[in-house]
Design an enzyme around this catalytic site. Structure first.
Site, PDB file in Angstrom:
ATOM      1  N   CYS A   1      43.855  48.091  39.904  1.00  0.00           N
ATOM      2  CA  CYS A   1      44.511  48.269  41.202  1.00  0.00           C
ATOM      3  C   CYS A   1      44.991  49.713  41.374  1.00  0.00           C
ATOM      4  O   CYS A   1      44.192  50.625  41.488  1.00  0.00           O
ATOM      5  CB  CYS A   1      45.632  47.240  41.339  1.00  0.00           C
ATOM      6  SG  CYS A   1      46.329  47.074  42.972  1.00  0.00           S
ATOM      7  N   HIS A   2      46.307  49.947  41.377  1.00  0.00           N
ATOM      8  CA  HIS A   2      46.862  51.307  41.447  1.00  0.00           C
ATOM      9  C   HIS A   2      47.068  51.910  40.050  1.00  0.00           C
ATOM     10  O   HIS A   2      47.473  53.056  39.931  1.00  0.00           O
ATOM     11  CB  HIS A   2      48.211  51.296  42.197  1.00  0.00           C
ATOM     12  CG  HIS A   2      48.086  51.063  43.665  1.00  0.00           C
ATOM     13  ND1 HIS A   2      47.779  49.829  44.193  1.00  0.00           N
ATOM     14  CD2 HIS A   2      48.224  51.895  44.722  1.00  0.00           C
ATOM     15  CE1 HIS A   2      47.745  49.923  45.518  1.00  0.00           C
ATOM     16  NE2 HIS A   2      48.005  51.162  45.860  1.00  0.00           N
ATOM     17  N   GLY A   3      46.790  51.138  39.002  1.00  0.00           N
ATOM     18  CA  GLY A   3      46.918  51.616  37.621  1.00  0.00           C
ATOM     19  C   GLY A   3      46.142  52.897  37.332  1.00  0.00           C
ATOM     20  O   GLY A   3      46.600  53.724  36.545  1.00  0.00           O
TER      21      GLY A   3
ATOM     22  N   TRP B   1      46.040  55.523  38.865  1.00  0.00           N
ATOM     23  CA  TRP B   1      46.895  56.690  39.086  1.00  0.00           C
ATOM     24  C   TRP B   1      47.322  57.277  37.742  1.00  0.00           C
ATOM     25  O   TRP B   1      47.458  58.482  37.595  1.00  0.00           O
ATOM     26  CB  TRP B   1      48.149  56.304  39.865  1.00  0.00           C
ATOM     27  CG  TRP B   1      48.090  56.487  41.344  1.00  0.00           C
ATOM     28  CD1 TRP B   1      47.238  57.270  42.064  1.00  0.00           C
ATOM     29  CD2 TRP B   1      48.966  55.873  42.294  1.00  0.00           C
ATOM     30  NE1 TRP B   1      47.535  57.170  43.408  1.00  0.00           N
ATOM     31  CE2 TRP B   1      48.586  56.321  43.576  1.00  0.00           C
ATOM     32  CE3 TRP B   1      50.037  54.987  42.183  1.00  0.00           C
ATOM     33  CZ2 TRP B   1      49.245  55.921  44.738  1.00  0.00           C
ATOM     34  CZ3 TRP B   1      50.682  54.591  43.331  1.00  0.00           C
ATOM     35  CH2 TRP B   1      50.293  55.051  44.598  1.00  0.00           C
TER      36      TRP B   1
END
Length: 183
Positions: free
Chosen positions: A117-119, A121
């Site tokens: 997901c946003h991991g 980043w």
């Protein structure tokens, strides 16, 4: 839901803080334990528990096993980085969390670093995105491209030891790829 990998004797670290996407920590943790892995939750700021974000409100509380500053990447076979918007945004500003991720990438024992997901980043912040083929939640694809990654829209992508997925629907494929890499 899960593969039939036997992960007996394998150790997995999940690095998270308050605001992790509930399904993206709890489901991988449960599947990995079901496959026989020993899973430890690592966090920051001397927290003994961390609270999930569950879609649109706060969710479950999870016990922290160890502070990232007290953990050694050499003790693990894999590192999992759950998403949610809050969790990776906080962790990417924490020098100890970023240093642990960088060290994990340079550790021979660690065969997989999974970010969902946003991991991813955190892969950008730790310098691991450059030159890698990755996927993520679509809203951060520009961040990954700007960091030098080749972004693709696929359920699960493995590049060297990096494993990335887009969202909670991809969790079975995400965990199965990590399990396959460390089995």
């Amino acid at each position: 839901m899960s593969s039939t990998q036997n992960l007996k004797g394998k150790k997995v670290a999940i690095l998270a803080t308050n605001g992790f996407e509930q399904s993206e920590l709890i489901q991988p943790k449960d599947i990995l334990i079901e496959q026989g892995a020993d899973v430890e939750i690592l966090s920051i700021d001397d927290q003994s528990t961390i609270k999930a974000w569950d879609e649109d409100d706060w969710g479950k509380t999870v016990d922290v096993d160890k502070q990232v500053t007290a953990a050694n990447p050499e003790d693990y076979d894999a590192l999992v980085l759950p998403g949610g918007q809050i969790n990776p945004d906080v962790l990417r500003t924490n020098k100890d969390a970023v240093a642990f991720i960088k060290s994990a990438n340079n550790t021979a024992r660690i065969k997989a670093i999974g970010a969902i997901c946003h991991g991813p980043w955190l892969l950008v912040e730790s310098g691991l995105a450059k030159g890698a083929t990755l996927t993520s939640f679509p809203s951060i694809q520009t961040d990954l491209k700007n960091a030098g990654a080749n972004w693709v829209d696929e359920e699960v992508v493995a590049h060297s030891k990096l494993v990335t997925s887009r969202n909670p629907n991809d969790i079975p494929a995400f965990v199965n790829k990590i399990s396959e890499m460390i089995a």
